[in-house]
Design a protein around this motif. Structure first.
Motif, short mmCIF file in Angstrom:
data_model
loop_
_atom_site.label_atom_id
_atom_site.label_comp_id
_atom_site.label_asym_id
_atom_site.label_seq_id
_atom_site.Cartn_x
_atom_site.Cartn_y
_atom_site.Cartn_z
N ALA A 484 0.83 -1.20 0.00
CA ALA A 484 0.00 0.00 0.00
C ALA A 484 0.86 1.25 0.00
O ALA A 484 0.50 2.26 -0.61
N ASP A 485 2.00 1.20 0.69
CA ASP A 485 2.87 2.36 0.73
C ASP A 485 3.41 2.70 -0.65
O ASP A 485 3.67 3.88 -0.95
N ALA A 486 3.60 1.68 -1.51
CA ALA A 486 4.08 1.95 -2.86
C ALA A 486 3.04 2.75 -3.64
O ALA A 486 3.37 3.69 -4.37
N LEU A 487 1.76 2.40 -3.48
CA LEU A 487 0.70 3.15 -4.15
C LEU A 487 0.63 4.58 -3.62
O LEU A 487 0.52 5.54 -4.38
N LEU A 488 0.69 4.72 -2.30
CA LEU A 488 0.56 6.04 -1.70
C LEU A 488 1.79 6.92 -1.95
O LEU A 488 1.72 8.13 -1.72
N SER A 489 2.88 6.33 -2.39
CA SER A 489 4.10 7.09 -2.64
C SER A 489 4.27 7.50 -4.09
O SER A 489 5.29 8.07 -4.45
N THR A 490 3.29 7.20 -4.92
CA THR A 490 3.40 7.55 -6.34
C THR A 490 3.24 9.05 -6.54
O THR A 490 2.72 9.77 -5.70
N ARG A 491 3.68 9.49 -7.68
CA ARG A 491 3.61 10.92 -7.97
C ARG A 491 2.18 11.44 -8.12
O ARG A 491 1.90 12.58 -7.71
N PRO A 492 1.24 10.68 -8.70
CA PRO A 492 -0.14 11.20 -8.69
C PRO A 492 -0.66 11.45 -7.28
O PRO A 492 -1.34 12.46 -7.05
N ALA A 493 -0.35 10.56 -6.36
CA ALA A 493 -0.76 10.79 -4.97
C ALA A 493 -0.09 12.03 -4.41
O ALA A 493 -0.70 12.80 -3.66
N ALA A 494 1.18 12.25 -4.79
CA ALA A 494 1.90 13.43 -4.31
C ALA A 494 1.28 14.71 -4.85
O ALA A 494 1.21 15.73 -4.15
N VAL A 495 0.81 14.66 -6.10
CA VAL A 495 0.18 15.85 -6.68
C VAL A 495 -1.06 16.23 -5.89
O VAL A 495 -1.26 17.39 -5.52
N ILE A 496 -1.92 15.25 -5.62
CA ILE A 496 -3.13 15.52 -4.85
C ILE A 496 -2.77 15.97 -3.44
O ILE A 496 -3.39 16.88 -2.88
N GLY A 497 -1.75 15.32 -2.86
CA GLY A 497 -1.33 15.73 -1.53
C GLY A 497 -0.84 17.16 -1.48
O GLY A 497 -1.11 17.89 -0.51
N ASP A 498 -0.15 17.58 -2.52
CA ASP A 498 0.38 18.95 -2.55
C ASP A 498 -0.73 20.00 -2.56
O ASP A 498 -0.58 21.07 -1.98
N ILE A 499 -1.83 19.69 -3.24
CA ILE A 499 -2.91 20.67 -3.36
C ILE A 499 -4.09 20.33 -2.45
O ILE A 499 -5.17 20.89 -2.61
N SER A 500 -3.88 19.43 -1.49
CA SER A 500 -5.00 18.93 -0.68
C SER A 500 -5.68 20.04 0.12
O SER A 500 -6.90 20.04 0.25
N TYR A 501 -4.91 20.96 0.66
CA TYR A 501 -5.52 22.03 1.45
C TYR A 501 -6.44 22.88 0.59
O TYR A 501 -7.60 23.12 0.94
N ALA A 502 -5.93 23.34 -0.53
CA ALA A 502 -6.76 24.16 -1.42
C ALA A 502 -7.93 23.36 -1.97
O ALA A 502 -9.03 23.91 -2.15
N LEU A 503 -7.73 22.07 -2.22
CA LEU A 503 -8.82 21.25 -2.74
C LEU A 503 -9.93 21.12 -1.71
O LEU A 503 -11.11 21.15 -2.04
N TYR A 504 -9.55 20.97 -0.45
CA TYR A 504 -10.58 20.91 0.59
C TYR A 504 -11.34 22.24 0.67
O TYR A 504 -12.55 22.26 0.85
N LEU A 505 -10.62 23.33 0.51
CA LEU A 505 -11.26 24.64 0.61
C LEU A 505 -12.29 24.87 -0.49
O LEU A 505 -13.37 25.42 -0.24
N VAL A 506 -11.99 24.45 -1.72
CA VAL A 506 -12.81 24.87 -2.85
C VAL A 506 -13.88 23.86 -3.25
O VAL A 506 -14.88 24.25 -3.86
N HIS A 507 -13.68 22.57 -2.95
CA HIS A 507 -14.59 21.59 -3.54
C HIS A 507 -16.02 21.75 -3.02
O HIS A 507 -16.99 21.58 -3.76
#
Length: 883
Positions: A484-507
């Motif tokens: 599971a850590d391999a999936l969570l460490s992928t770059r797509p997951a990192a992209v969502i993680g990077d914008i997670s705060y703003a995504l929570y704010l706007v969705h």
């Protein structure tokens, strides 16, 4: 010969390690240097430690952010960017050199590692790590291979930069040493553990945020993902301050507060301001006041408290009718913990300075907090779940659980043989770790489907998402490609993680606006995907344009007053915008609670439904909060109750020192209270005191069960009547329900209560209730008018025939036969023809909205339409000598 440079984690931006040639032998010549550029007079240019770091971010390269150091690169080979597997598994690139890098590059870590929480950027998701088998502390791997041999100076320098106390500008302090010499390794490591980048935690918050968005958009349910953020916030925050304590560094709590809220408030303020603009442009006026209040509560981190107050305030308009900023409740809760939690570490600060362990005492402290909060959470969830859901005290145990895991994790990792990818060695029980990680993800995915989160949380059932998140944290690095850590460490997951705060704010605001526009309760597949896609784009823009530049601005970090200014400006903009808007709306309004206020000026008959839209409908949407019928004075003088009673706010028309010829007492629910504006004009002209002794939600009953909400109210009324001896009691005695399946009725105990009042020699006015509705009648009619319709259209859309709302005969008819002491009797009042003329109950009559919500009449309607009926009734009672 080729030269390579690698930036040191935790070092000020611009510091890099340079070496020549590959291989251990070449790395003996490593030095630390800064980029070329002008320097201030004084420092020795030959001494790299005296070089100035870069100036504040002010270039395109700074704005686009430099990537984080690669922690797990074990070779000089770089995978091709065109391969899908490389994009999925490759960590962030070293240099910002392409559009793809610009899209992906996380912010630098040297500031963020000083204050971690669940909304920090990718580089700040760290844990504490100790190499116990080697019996010494190491720093995170830097660059490519970093064997101990030949890199002692690099390791020591990195540790010194990463662990030194921050300077006034917020960057780590630079250790002093003689000019021209390399820094030496300290005899005793300054920290017992090192930081380790946790890519899987970065992915975990991405997964939690996606769950929140998906459940909101398509399922209309709560996922439990927010609980993961509460848990991670405390986990990371605790790690931050324990590292400071164990490293002999000051806690610097005020600095932490400034840094944290300087990061969080500017993006939040921007979203709130955009939401206010969208409210003015797209939402009806009845929702404006609620959104304005939510805006101020959100930016000041008290949104959850405001929602609790709304839940227990009978008069508060339903927050679900304007939930544009309701999702700020969890951010407010986290903000409150960010203020309080760091103060708890002062309890062990002296112990840390003396060199004694602090994890044990802290564990005891957080256990006590968690146990008390969990006990309260279970009780509160069972008794008042809607309040408990937003109650910080009922969720502190979730934060305590995250703190306890942070304290215990180094020991657990040591016992279970955990490793990090940068160690170059596989962990023990790798397969089991992978399975535990997958079990955690599966449990988190299933939580919102299996459990009614919104109806059961935050009691003990919240252990489900916390346990799922804890399993992912404990599993850590599995060393398995299928983990599971391999999936969570992928770059797509990192992209969502990077914008997670703003995504929570706007969705959430986007979803609410779309559902309002489309008149849907829930989004479909296509439009839901569109909402999610737009949310992702907006989140990325806010992250790049506002969030990241503010987070990584050295200029703001350099002086405390600058960070404080950013915080104050964010709050002032929202409060100022909301206040200015409200002032603009209400500057011409009249205070309707003062005596002698004139009735609304009407040009259309109030017993007809207009076929064309009147130029001005009353009341305006933002005036609905003033439509509750209040009296100008709190009870005083001879009309003051001997003891207060819960949920009863005693009010009176005349001041306490006035002399009145007669007294009228209104008892029962808010529907009884509705009659006050219709009696007020006659009472003012005839020196009559009106006392409002009503209790919202409590009808006039007799023999109520002891555990009922209304328990004790009946006796409270009798005691008051015995002492005051009024001339007349007014109460609504029937109950009109919302559908033909639940017809109008009069509770049997009401007749007993009326008889008890009559036996005291007091006359009773028994009022028949008005219809109730399944949906808010004001908002329904307002939506038709806002779309260009007429009151007649609103009648067709929202109204109903009277036989669908009320019985043909008044259920209280039998009360007319009751008699009491001194000839006291009952006067029946039936307003059905007033709000249902010609057999049709319409939401708009003449120029007035009839209802302010799903069942309460507007004060304007009562005053303009019902006053003649009540005046005639009172004059008749006066002529008969009853009053």
């Amino acid at each position: 010969m080729l030269s390579r440079s690698t930036r040191i984690p935790g070092a000020p931006r611009g510091f890099r390690v340079h070496g020549s040639g590959p291989g251990p032998a070449a790395r003996k010549g490593f030095t630390i240097s800064s980029p070329s550029g002008p320097s201030r007079p004084g420092p020795d240019p030959a001494d790299p430690w005296q070089q100035e770091p870069e100036l504040p971010a002010d270039s395109l390269e700074d704005w686009t952010q430099e990537p984080a150091p690669e922690l797990a690169d074990t070779s000089d080979r770089v995978s091709p960017r065109s391969e899908l597997t490389a994009w999925l598994t490759e960590p962030a690139p070293r240099a910002t050199s392409s559009l793809e890098d610009w899209l992906q590059g996380p912010v630098e870590a040297h500031v963020e590692q000083e204050a971690e929480d669940a909304w920090s950027t990718a580089d700040a998701i760290t844990g504490t790590w100790r190499d116990t088998e080697r019996g010494r502390t190491e720093t995170p791997a830097v660059g490519t291979e970093t064997p101990a041999a030949g890199t002692a100076a690099l390791t020591a320098a990195t540790a010194a930069v990463a662990t030194a106390a921050p300077t006034a500008d917020g960057s780590p302090a630079v250790p002093e040493h003689p000019p021209g010499t390399a820094p030496s390794a300290p005899a005793t490591p300054p920290q017992p553990s090192r930081r380790a980048f946790r890519r899987e935690l970065h992915g975990l918050r991405a997964l939690a945020l996606l769950l929140v968005a998906v459940y909101h958009i398509w399922l209309g349910r709560v996922s439990g993902g927010v609980d993961v953020f509460l848990f991670l916030s405390a986990f990371l925050l605790t790690g931050t301050f324990v590292r400071r304590l164990e490293g002999g560094r000051p806690l610097a709590v005020p600095r932490y507060w400034l840094h944290t809220f300087k990061r969080l408030l500017p993006p939040a303020a921007l979203v709130i301001l955009l939401s206010l603009a969208a409210t003015a442009a797209l939402l009806p006026p009845s929702q404006w006041a609620t959104v304005m209040r939510q805006a101020v509560a959100s930016v000041t981190y008290v949104q959850n408290i405001a929602l609790v107050a709304a839940e227990v305030d009978y008069q508060a308009r339903d927050a679900s009718s304007a939930p544009l900023l309701q999702h700020f409740w969890s951010l407010s809760m986290q903000g409150q913990v960010f203020v309080v939690w760091p103060l708890l570490f002062y309890a062990v600060a002296r112990r840390a300075r003396s060199g004694r362990p602090v994890r044990g005492p802290l564990a005891m402290l957080f256990t006590l907090i968690g146990a008390a909060s969990l006990a309260w959470s279970i009780h509160s969830t069972q008794t008042q779940q809607q309040v408990a859901y937003f109650d910080t005290n009922a969720r502190l145990w979730e934060f305590a659980a995250g703190s306890l895991l942070a304290l215990a994790l180094p020991w657990l990792d040591r016992v279970t043989g955990a490793r990090r990818p940068e160690d170059g060695a596989a962990p023990r029980y790798g397969a089991l770790r992978a399975l535990i990680g997958w079990a955690g993800i599966a449990a988190l995915l299933a939580c919102g489907i299996v459990v009614d989160v919104s109806g059961s949380f935050p009691g003990w059932i919240a252990l489900w998402p916390l346990g799922a998140a804890g399993a992912v944290v404990l599993a850590g690095y599995s060393g398995r490609r299928w983990g599971a850590d391999a999936l969570l460490s992928t770059r797509p997951a990192a992209v969502i993680g990077d914008i997670s705060y703003a995504l929570y704010l706007v969705h959430w605001p986007l979803l609410v606006l779309w559902l309002h526009h489309s008149d849907q309760e829930r989004a479909g597949l296509a439009d839901g995907l569109a909402v999610l896609a737009v949310s992702l784009v907006l989140a990325w823009l806010i992250t790049r344009a506002v969030d990241s530049p503010v987070r990584r601005s050295r200029w703001l970090e350099a002086r405390a007053w600058r960070s404080l200014t950013a915080v104050a400006a964010s709050i002032a903009l929202v409060v100022g915008a909301s206040g200015a808007w409200w002032t603009l709306l209400t500057r011409d309004s009249t205070e309707t609670e003062e005596p002698g206020v004139a009735e609304p000026t009407l040009t259309l008959p109030t017993d007809e439904v207009p076929t064309s839209a009147p130029p001005q409908l009353q009341p305006k949407g933002w005036e609905l909060d003033k439509q509750w019928p209040n009296l100008p004075h709190r009870c005083g003088g001879p009309w003051k109750p001997e003891e207060p009673f819960n949920h009863v706010t005693c009010q009176q028309l005349l001041p306490g020192d006035a002399s009145a010829e007669r007294t009228i007492v209104v008892v029962g629910s808010s529907h009884s209270r509705q009659q006050i504006p219709a009696m007020r004009a006659w009472a003012e002209e005839n020196d009559t005191q009106i006392v409002n002794l009503s209790m919202d939600g409590c009808w006039l009953h007799a023999g109520v069960a002891p555990d009922d909400y209304c328990a004790g109210y009946e006796q409270y009324v009798y005691d008051y009547l015995d002492r005051v001896e009024p001339d007349l009691v007014v109460a609504t005695v029937t109950r009109a329900l919302q559908s033909p399946e639940d017809p109008e009725f009069m509770p049997g105990s009401t007749e007993v209560a009326v008889q008890n009042i009559l036996d005291r020699g007091i006359d009773v006015v028994a009022v028949r209730d008005n219809p109730k509705w399944a949906k808010d009648q004001y908002e329904c009619a307002e939506a038709v008018i806002e779309d260009g319709g007429t009151p007649e259209d609103a009648n067709d859309e929202c109204g109903a025939d009277v036989e669908d709302k009320l019985l043909p005969e008044n259920p209280a008819q039998q009360l007319a036969e009751l008699e009491g002491a001194d000839g006291a009797g009952v006067t029946l009042v039936d307003h059905t023809e007033a709000f249902c003329p010609d057999g049709r109950c319409a939401p708009i009559l003449g120029e007035i909205y009839v209802y302010m919500d799903d069942g309460h009449l507007t004060k304007d309607f009562v005053r303009a339409v019902l006053t003649p009926t009540m005046t005639e009734m009172l004059e008749e009672l006066e002529r008969e000598g009853a009053i």
